[in-house]
Design a protein around this motif. Sequence first.
Motif, PDB file in Angstrom:
ATOM      1  N   ARG A  98      -7.705   3.743   1.039  1.00  0.00           N
ATOM      2  CA  ARG A  98      -6.329   2.897   0.765  1.00  0.00           C
ATOM      3  C   ARG A  98      -6.047   2.326   2.373  1.00  0.00           C
ATOM      4  O   ARG A  98      -5.797   0.855   1.909  1.00  0.00           O
ATOM      5  CB  ARG A  98      -5.245   3.199  -0.085  1.00  0.00           C
ATOM      6  CG  ARG A  98      -4.699   4.189   0.758  1.00  0.00           C
ATOM      7  CD  ARG A  98      -3.095   4.623  -0.163  1.00  0.00           C
ATOM      8  NE  ARG A  98      -2.371   5.557   1.074  1.00  0.00           N
ATOM      9  CZ  ARG A  98      -1.217   5.920   0.230  1.00  0.00           C
ATOM     10  NH1 ARG A  98      -0.713   4.539  -0.488  1.00  0.00           N
ATOM     11  NH2 ARG A  98      -0.462   6.719   1.069  1.00  0.00           N
TER      12      ARG A  98
ATOM     13  N   GLY B  33       3.395   1.483  -1.233  1.00  0.00           N
ATOM     14  CA  GLY B  33       4.154   2.072  -3.165  1.00  0.00           C
ATOM     15  C   GLY B  33       5.246   0.676  -3.120  1.00  0.00           C
ATOM     16  O   GLY B  33       5.896   0.805  -4.023  1.00  0.00           O
TER      17      GLY B  33
ATOM     18  N   VAL C  58       0.962  -1.125  -0.285  1.00  0.00           N
ATOM     19  CA  VAL C  58      -0.170   0.012  -0.582  1.00  0.00           C
ATOM     20  C   VAL C  58       0.515   1.043   0.018  1.00  0.00           C
ATOM     21  O   VAL C  58       0.159   2.378  -0.865  1.00  0.00           O
ATOM     22  CB  VAL C  58      -1.173   0.194   0.970  1.00  0.00           C
ATOM     23  CG1 VAL C  58      -1.862   0.942   1.545  1.00  0.00           C
ATOM     24  CG2 VAL C  58      -2.228  -1.235   1.026  1.00  0.00           C
TER      25      VAL C  58
ATOM     26  N   ASN D 107      -4.303   1.055  -3.828  1.00  0.00           N
ATOM     27  CA  ASN D 107      -4.013   2.653  -4.217  1.00  0.00           C
ATOM     28  C   ASN D 107      -5.519   3.126  -5.339  1.00  0.00           C
ATOM     29  O   ASN D 107      -4.633   4.335  -6.033  1.00  0.00           O
ATOM     30  CB  ASN D 107      -2.791   2.394  -5.007  1.00  0.00           C
ATOM     31  CG  ASN D 107      -1.730   2.517  -4.057  1.00  0.00           C
ATOM     32  OD1 ASN D 107      -1.330   3.381  -2.830  1.00  0.00           O
ATOM     33  ND2 ASN D 107      -0.629   1.311  -3.450  1.00  0.00           N
TER      34      ASN D 107
END
Length: 201
Positions: free
Chosen positions: A144, A56, A54, A137
Amino acid sequence: MTSFALGVGIGLSLIVAIGAQNAFVLRQGIARRHVALVVAICAVSDAVLITAGVAGVGAVVDRLPVLVTVVTVAGAVFLLTYGALAFRRALRPSALVLGDDRAMASRRTVALTALALTWLNPHVYLDTMVFLGSVANRETGSGRWWFAGGAVVASLVWFSTLGVGARFLTPVFARPGAWRVLDLAVGVVMVVIAVVLITGL
């Protein structure tokens, strides 16, 4: 709350499928050996991976196929080894004797096995960091993180249910023959997953 429910649903859909990790949790649960430790390792590992996805990190993993390849090869070797050990146990099964220290694997061995089955499985990275991360995302604002929370809760509930619920099968595994069947099944699962990993390279 919609994002949270979505996280729970998708998280369960990914984790409930029979796999190496679930097979190990089930076996430990039936034997009632270090169940809390195994559940904690699996659930915390999933939480770390989901959170990273989450945040990235999954995008980075997706751009590094060589990393996935290395993990895949290492995971396949480990799964084949674990599968071979399961087949060997199936050849010499013994009845379940709770509290028999001679039959109990050490906490360290169990912990390392749980960690290996989790972190050397490339599907874990693809499912949690890449897939769940990408879905999370798409949510707006704090959605998120609600999604991530739902997926983490799903993981914790599943592993806890599997580990604790497996003890109800203990009477069945008082017979050596039942262990032979379980270990044969575990061995087959490990080998099949290893073959799928290698052929997918």
